[in-house]
Design an enzyme around this catalytic site. Sequence first.
Site, PDB file in Angstrom:
ATOM      1  N   VAL A  52      -1.311  -5.372  -5.661  1.00 29.98           N
ATOM      2  CA  VAL A  52      -1.600  -4.648  -6.089  1.00 29.98           C
ATOM      3  C   VAL A  52      -0.970  -3.433  -5.657  1.00 29.98           C
ATOM      4  O   VAL A  52      -0.834  -2.647  -6.880  1.00 29.98           O
ATOM      5  CB  VAL A  52      -3.243  -4.057  -5.956  1.00 29.98           C
ATOM      6  CG1 VAL A  52      -3.394  -3.586  -4.835  1.00 29.98           C
ATOM      7  CG2 VAL A  52      -3.494  -3.429  -7.539  1.00 29.98           C
ATOM      8  N   TYR A  53      -0.089  -3.358  -4.474  1.00 29.78           N
ATOM      9  CA  TYR A  53       0.413  -1.794  -5.152  1.00 29.78           C
ATOM     10  C   TYR A  53       1.933  -1.372  -5.832  1.00 29.78           C
ATOM     11  O   TYR A  53       3.073  -2.881  -5.791  1.00 29.78           O
ATOM     12  CB  TYR A  53       1.371  -1.557  -3.296  1.00 29.78           C
ATOM     13  CG  TYR A  53       0.091  -1.485  -2.772  1.00 29.78           C
ATOM     14  CD1 TYR A  53      -1.059  -1.288  -2.270  1.00 29.78           C
ATOM     15  CD2 TYR A  53       0.176  -1.489  -1.074  1.00 29.78           C
ATOM     16  CE1 TYR A  53      -1.831  -0.847  -1.340  1.00 29.78           C
ATOM     17  CE2 TYR A  53      -0.773  -1.288   0.351  1.00 29.78           C
ATOM     18  CZ  TYR A  53      -1.924  -1.007  -0.501  1.00 29.78           C
ATOM     19  OH  TYR A  53      -2.870  -0.731   0.666  1.00 29.78           O
ATOM     20  N   SER A  54       2.187  -0.640  -6.976  1.00 22.79           N
ATOM     21  CA  SER A  54       1.667   0.120  -6.850  1.00 22.79           C
ATOM     22  C   SER A  54       0.900   0.504  -8.391  1.00 22.79           C
ATOM     23  O   SER A  54       1.694   1.005  -9.072  1.00 22.79           O
ATOM     24  CB  SER A  54       2.633   1.395  -6.191  1.00 22.79           C
ATOM     25  OG  SER A  54       3.855   1.287  -7.111  1.00 22.79           O
ATOM     26  N   GLU A  64       5.108  -4.293  -6.861  1.00 23.72           N
ATOM     27  CA  GLU A  64       6.616  -3.232  -6.690  1.00 23.72           C
ATOM     28  C   GLU A  64       6.347  -3.313  -5.502  1.00 23.72           C
ATOM     29  O   GLU A  64       7.981  -3.381  -4.932  1.00 23.72           O
ATOM     30  CB  GLU A  64       6.149  -2.058  -7.119  1.00 23.72           C
ATOM     31  CG  GLU A  64       5.806  -1.305  -9.149  1.00 23.72           C
ATOM     32  CD  GLU A  64       4.775  -2.088  -9.388  1.00 23.72           C
ATOM     33  OE1 GLU A  64       3.936  -2.169  -8.737  1.00 23.72           O
ATOM     34  OE2 GLU A  64       4.731  -2.048 -10.907  1.00 23.72           O
ATOM     35  N   LYS A  87      -1.838  -8.242   0.376  1.00 21.22           N
ATOM     36  CA  LYS A  87      -3.615  -9.053   1.137  1.00 21.22           C
ATOM     37  C   LYS A  87      -3.577  -8.560  -0.514  1.00 21.22           C
ATOM     38  O   LYS A  87      -2.608  -8.581  -1.660  1.00 21.22           O
ATOM     39  CB  LYS A  87      -4.550  -7.552   0.538  1.00 21.22           C
ATOM     40  CG  LYS A  87      -4.139  -6.168   1.992  1.00 21.22           C
ATOM     41  CD  LYS A  87      -4.749  -4.685   1.944  1.00 21.22           C
ATOM     42  CE  LYS A  87      -4.215  -4.397   2.837  1.00 21.22           C
ATOM     43  NZ  LYS A  87      -3.166  -2.899   2.233  1.00 21.22           N
TER      44      LYS A  87
END
Length: 319
Positions: A52-54, A64, A87
Amino acid sequence: MNLRPLGRSGLNVSPLCFGGNVFGWTVDEATSFRLLDAWVDAGFNFIDTADVYSRWAPGHSGGESETVIGKWLRHGGKRDRIVLATKVGMDMGDGQVGLRPAYIRQAVEASLRRLQTDRIDLYQSHKDDPEVPQADTLGTYADLIREGKVRAIGASNFSAPRLREALETSARLGLPRYESLQPLFNLYDRAVYEEALQPLCVEQEVGVINFYALAAGFLTGKYRTPADAAKSARGANTTAKYLNERGLRILAALDEVARRHAVTPGQVAIAWQMRQPGITAPIASATSLEQLQDLVKAAQLALDAPAMAALDAASAQQG
Ligand SMILES: NC(=O)c1ccc[n+]([C@@H]2O[C@H](COP(=O)([O-])OP(=O)(O)OC[C@H]3O[C@@H](n4cnc5c(N)ncnc54)[C@H](OP(=O)(O)O)[C@@H]3O)[C@@H](O)[C@H]2O)c1
């Protein structure tokens, strides 16, 4: 570098983990490569990211950070020198969220593609998903481990009862267990970990890799007045949460200990965590090589008993 066992996973990790949420967010690609090279060259091997980042940053869709790490791995050839953690489970949009078996299957392939690797060393449930039986999630992880796509699994942001339930489920069904926990924990944010998770992780030999080791920068001492929020893209959120009476009391104790040891407040904050029961490797990030040097030095800093006591007293929840 003295590596530490991560739970009972068989993985051995450096006593500090580089937090990858900054790659492709507050750090551009070229600087990310330099930071990653410097981290490995300094003898550290542990790097944490998430699919999920960012996604929270304007114009970003998630992925990303993994993409930057993947390019670095392809160009630098350092895959075998790192323990790579990522994750699954936070909201990626369009219903891509949670810990359902079919979704984990899809998400792991996407992460492997972005990371340009054939295996994830530590695959973590980013947060609990009460809608899905834990046996189903753990069974899917068992398959991924059997297929060689994942080496070990961990949990993040789980409550103590739910982590205990997961560990019992693994034992009962002969499934892989969560070998690590990634909770919020630092000198300011102590309660969630210390109240129930710490004793459980110590008892069950679950490795703890706590996030926000620097309280998003606050514990370096860079935010002391509201105007300091301008020092980082993250400054407004960080000052809103931490710039208060208790935060300033903690900074004063960090300043005093740092002065006595001739080091920086951020180094002291991390060294304090590294001595807490159960902690395997705090996770922290850096946006420049200078900041990274602070992390390298923190891993070498030993605090004496009076310093630990002063920090404990200043960060007590009361008052
Ligand atoms: N599991 C979860 O739910 C979860 C949640 C959050 C984070 N995490 C993990 O934890 C990692 C670390 O979190 P984080 O980066 O948000 O927080 P952090 O490590 O507490 O704070 C790091 C930030 O502080 C600033 N900083 C670092 N060293 C400094 C120095 N020497 N002097 C001044 N400023 C300094 C930098 O930001 P600026 O330069 O922009 O100020 C840096 O990005 C993440 O990368 C991620 O892997 C996990």
